[in-house]
Enzyme design. Structure first.
Site, PDB file in Angstrom:
ATOM      1  CE  LYS A   1      -0.592  -0.813   0.284  1.00  0.00           C
ATOM      2  NZ  LYS A   1      -1.870  -1.522   0.484  1.00  0.00           N
TER       3      LYS A   1
ATOM      4  NE  ARG B   1       2.164  -7.010  -0.769  1.00  0.00           N
ATOM      5  CZ  ARG B   1       1.504  -6.023  -1.362  1.00  0.00           C
ATOM      6  NH1 ARG B   1       2.139  -4.949  -1.753  1.00  0.00           N
ATOM      7  NH2 ARG B   1       0.223  -6.122  -1.563  1.00  0.00           N
TER       8      ARG B   1
ATOM      9  NE  ARG C   1      -8.390  -1.703  -6.336  1.00  0.00           N
ATOM     10  CZ  ARG C   1      -7.277  -2.011  -5.681  1.00  0.00           C
ATOM     11  NH1 ARG C   1      -6.579  -1.061  -5.097  1.00  0.00           N
ATOM     12  NH2 ARG C   1      -6.886  -3.266  -5.591  1.00  0.00           N
TER      13      ARG C   1
ATOM     14  NE  ARG D   1      -5.101  -4.440  -8.364  1.00  0.00           N
ATOM     15  CZ  ARG D   1      -4.416  -4.003  -7.318  1.00  0.00           C
ATOM     16  NH1 ARG D   1      -4.184  -2.707  -7.190  1.00  0.00           N
ATOM     17  NH2 ARG D   1      -3.957  -4.816  -6.407  1.00  0.00           N
TER      18      ARG D   1
ATOM     19  NE  ARG E   1      -4.892  -8.121  -3.269  1.00  0.00           N
ATOM     20  CZ  ARG E   1      -5.661  -7.134  -3.736  1.00  0.00           C
ATOM     21  NH1 ARG E   1      -6.797  -7.428  -4.371  1.00  0.00           N
ATOM     22  NH2 ARG E   1      -5.316  -5.883  -3.580  1.00  0.00           N
TER      23      ARG E   1
HETATM   24  P1  AP5 Z   1      -6.403   2.036  -3.062  1.00  0.00           P
HETATM   25  O1  AP5 Z   1      -5.836   3.414  -2.870  1.00  0.00           O
HETATM   26  O2  AP5 Z   1      -6.325   1.446  -4.429  1.00  0.00           O
HETATM   27  O3  AP5 Z   1      -5.787   1.020  -1.960  1.00  0.00           O
HETATM   28  P2  AP5 Z   1      -4.382   0.311  -1.884  1.00  0.00           P
HETATM   29  O4  AP5 Z   1      -4.003   0.247  -0.436  1.00  0.00           O
HETATM   30  O5  AP5 Z   1      -3.401   0.956  -2.821  1.00  0.00           O
HETATM   31  O6  AP5 Z   1      -4.805  -1.134  -2.383  1.00  0.00           O
HETATM   32  P3  AP5 Z   1      -4.066  -2.204  -3.296  1.00  0.00           P
HETATM   33  O7  AP5 Z   1      -5.082  -3.281  -3.556  1.00  0.00           O
HETATM   34  O8  AP5 Z   1      -3.447  -1.568  -4.505  1.00  0.00           O
HETATM   35  O9  AP5 Z   1      -2.970  -2.713  -2.333  1.00  0.00           O
HETATM   36  P4  AP5 Z   1      -2.285  -4.044  -2.392  1.00  0.00           P
HETATM   37  O10 AP5 Z   1      -1.230  -3.805  -1.373  1.00  0.00           O
HETATM   38  O11 AP5 Z   1      -3.104  -5.259  -2.215  1.00  0.00           O
HETATM   39  O12 AP5 Z   1      -1.874  -4.177  -3.940  1.00  0.00           O
HETATM   40  P5  AP5 Z   1      -0.489  -4.022  -4.690  1.00  0.00           P
HETATM   41  O13 AP5 Z   1      -0.790  -3.408  -5.992  1.00  0.00           O
HETATM   42  O14 AP5 Z   1       0.561  -3.435  -3.828  1.00  0.00           O
HETATM   43  O15 AP5 Z   1      -7.925   2.073  -2.558  1.00  0.00           O
HETATM   44  C1  AP5 Z   1      -8.777   0.931  -2.661  1.00  0.00           C
HETATM   45  C2  AP5 Z   1     -10.227   1.362  -2.953  1.00  0.00           C
HETATM   46  O16 AP5 Z   1     -10.738   2.086  -1.832  1.00  0.00           O
HETATM   47  C3  AP5 Z   1     -10.389   2.299  -4.158  1.00  0.00           C
HETATM   48  O17 AP5 Z   1     -11.579   2.003  -4.829  1.00  0.00           O
HETATM   49  C4  AP5 Z   1     -10.441   3.726  -3.532  1.00  0.00           C
HETATM   50  O18 AP5 Z   1     -11.178   4.633  -4.336  1.00  0.00           O
HETATM   51  C5  AP5 Z   1     -11.125   3.423  -2.207  1.00  0.00           C
HETATM   52  N1  AP5 Z   1     -10.664   4.294  -1.131  1.00  0.00           N
HETATM   53  C6  AP5 Z   1      -9.387   4.703  -0.865  1.00  0.00           C
HETATM   54  N2  AP5 Z   1      -9.363   5.470   0.255  1.00  0.00           N
HETATM   55  C7  AP5 Z   1     -10.631   5.527   0.714  1.00  0.00           C
HETATM   56  C8  AP5 Z   1     -11.249   6.154   1.858  1.00  0.00           C
HETATM   57  N3  AP5 Z   1     -10.541   6.880   2.736  1.00  0.00           N
HETATM   58  N4  AP5 Z   1     -12.585   5.981   2.019  1.00  0.00           N
HETATM   59  C9  AP5 Z   1     -13.313   5.242   1.139  1.00  0.00           C
HETATM   60  N5  AP5 Z   1     -12.792   4.630   0.049  1.00  0.00           N
HETATM   61  C10 AP5 Z   1     -11.465   4.768  -0.158  1.00  0.00           C
HETATM   62  O19 AP5 Z   1      -0.075  -5.572  -4.883  1.00  0.00           O
HETATM   63  C11 AP5 Z   1      -0.776  -6.439  -5.767  1.00  0.00           C
HETATM   64  C12 AP5 Z   1      -0.056  -7.774  -5.835  1.00  0.00           C
HETATM   65  O20 AP5 Z   1       1.273  -7.590  -6.365  1.00  0.00           O
HETATM   66  C13 AP5 Z   1       0.181  -8.488  -4.486  1.00  0.00           C
HETATM   67  O21 AP5 Z   1      -0.957  -9.247  -4.088  1.00  0.00           O
HETATM   68  C14 AP5 Z   1       1.394  -9.362  -4.817  1.00  0.00           C
HETATM   69  O22 AP5 Z   1       1.035 -10.507  -5.577  1.00  0.00           O
HETATM   70  C15 AP5 Z   1       2.220  -8.452  -5.717  1.00  0.00           C
HETATM   71  N6  AP5 Z   1       3.166  -7.611  -4.961  1.00  0.00           N
HETATM   72  C16 AP5 Z   1       3.142  -6.252  -4.889  1.00  0.00           C
HETATM   73  N7  AP5 Z   1       4.139  -5.801  -4.113  1.00  0.00           N
HETATM   74  C17 AP5 Z   1       4.812  -6.904  -3.688  1.00  0.00           C
HETATM   75  C18 AP5 Z   1       5.935  -7.082  -2.844  1.00  0.00           C
HETATM   76  N8  AP5 Z   1       6.578  -6.043  -2.274  1.00  0.00           N
HETATM   77  N9  AP5 Z   1       6.337  -8.357  -2.585  1.00  0.00           N
HETATM   78  C19 AP5 Z   1       5.724  -9.415  -3.148  1.00  0.00           C
HETATM   79  N10 AP5 Z   1       4.657  -9.309  -3.966  1.00  0.00           N
HETATM   80  C20 AP5 Z   1       4.199  -8.060  -4.232  1.00  0.00           C
END
Ligand code: AP5
Length: 212
Positions: free
Chosen positions: A13, A87, A126, A159, A170
């Site tokens: 994402k 979410r 990552r 991270r 997660r």
């Molecule tokens: P990346 O692009 O970083 O993936 P992502 O989907 O953004 O992953 P996140 O871990 O950031 O998502 P998340 O939803 O768990 O975390 P968030 O920060 O929202 O890619 C991942 C890896 O894959 C990278 O190394 C990249 O290079 C590689 N890659 C990408 N595309 C690729 C491809 N096509 N092929 C190969 N490799 C690839 O949330 C974190 C925490 O915050 C949550 O756990 C929660 O505690 C809190 N939180 C956030 N939002 C909320 C909410 N709305 N409500 C409640 N709690 C929340």
């Protein structure tokens, strides 16, 4: 156009959001980035959510809805790209209510599909830039110099929630609390499934195609 990028942790994402932001001039609103920034700056919000983020659980809907209400209102009518929000079904309902008040709507939801095993492989490798937030992977997308961001020269770190036990947690939370959002929006908002396991450039190409 207002867009939501949807998918499990590690589905790409953040990676795709950056590309769409540049190409389409949208404001990228990532709840994860906003929360991590609050933790890094030691704000009241940061202190309240620090342990929740590290555990892989979700921050409460009240906190998230208040945060995003302000962010979406700030963007105005220019168009946003949501990443990591909504979410839970409660957050989706809160977003719907705010958009109805503002006379705005969700243009499309892009769903990045990636299998659990692939997510675990991606997240354990990552590395994220502490300065500009660009994301790398130690094997799939390594930086030119180990530990240093190609884009801005900042330091790359793992991270805290990218440890194996937290990644599994997660994914469980995603399946139980986040996936039901798709049923909430099905039939109401244009929804596009994209294979998130293709190479990054191809995923971008597919997203552009489905959004045409
Ligand atoms: P990346 O692009 O970083 O993936 P992502 O989907 O953004 O992953 P996140 O871990 O950031 O998502 P998340 O939803 O768990 O975390 P968030 O920060 O929202 O890619 C991942 C890896 O894959 C990278 O190394 C990249 O290079 C590689 N890659 C990408 N595309 C690729 C491809 N096509 N092929 C190969 N490799 C690839 O949330 C974190 C925490 O915050 C949550 O756990 C929660 O505690 C809190 N939180 C956030 N939002 C909320 C909410 N709305 N409500 C409640 N709690 C929340």
């Amino acid at each position: 156009m207002n867009l939501i990028l949807f998918g499990p942790p590690g589905s790409g994402k953040g990676t795709q959001a950056e590309r769409l932001r540049e190409k389409r001039g949208l404001r990228h609103l990532s709840t994860g980035d906003l929360l991590r920034e609050a933790v890094a700056h030691g704000t009241d919000l940061g202190k309240r959510v620090k342990d929740i983020l590290a555990s892989g659980q979700l921050v409460s809907d009240d906190i998230i809805l208040a945060l995003m209400r302000a962010e979406i209102a700030r963007v105005g009518i220019e168009g946003w790209l949501l990443d990591g929000f909504p979410r839970t079904v409660g957050q989706a309902e809160g977003l719907d209510a705010q958009l109805a008040e503002l006379g705005q709507k969700i243009g499309a939801i892009v769903v990045l599909n990636v299998r659990r095993e692939a997510v675990i492989e991606r997240l354990s490798g990552r590395r994220t830039c502490t300065r500009c937030k660009t994301v790398f992977h130690v094997k799939i997308n390594p930086p030119t110099v180990d530990g240093i961001c190609d884009r801005c020269g900042g330091m790359l770190v793992q991270r805290e929630d990218d440890r194996p036990a937290t990644i599994a947690k997660r994914l469980d939370v995603y399946e139980a609390q986040t996936q039901p959002i798709l049923a909430h929006y099905r039939g109401k908002v244009a929804m596009h499934d994209v294979n998130g396991e293709l190479p990054v450039d191809e995923v971008t190409r597919f997203i552009e195609l489905v959004l045409q």
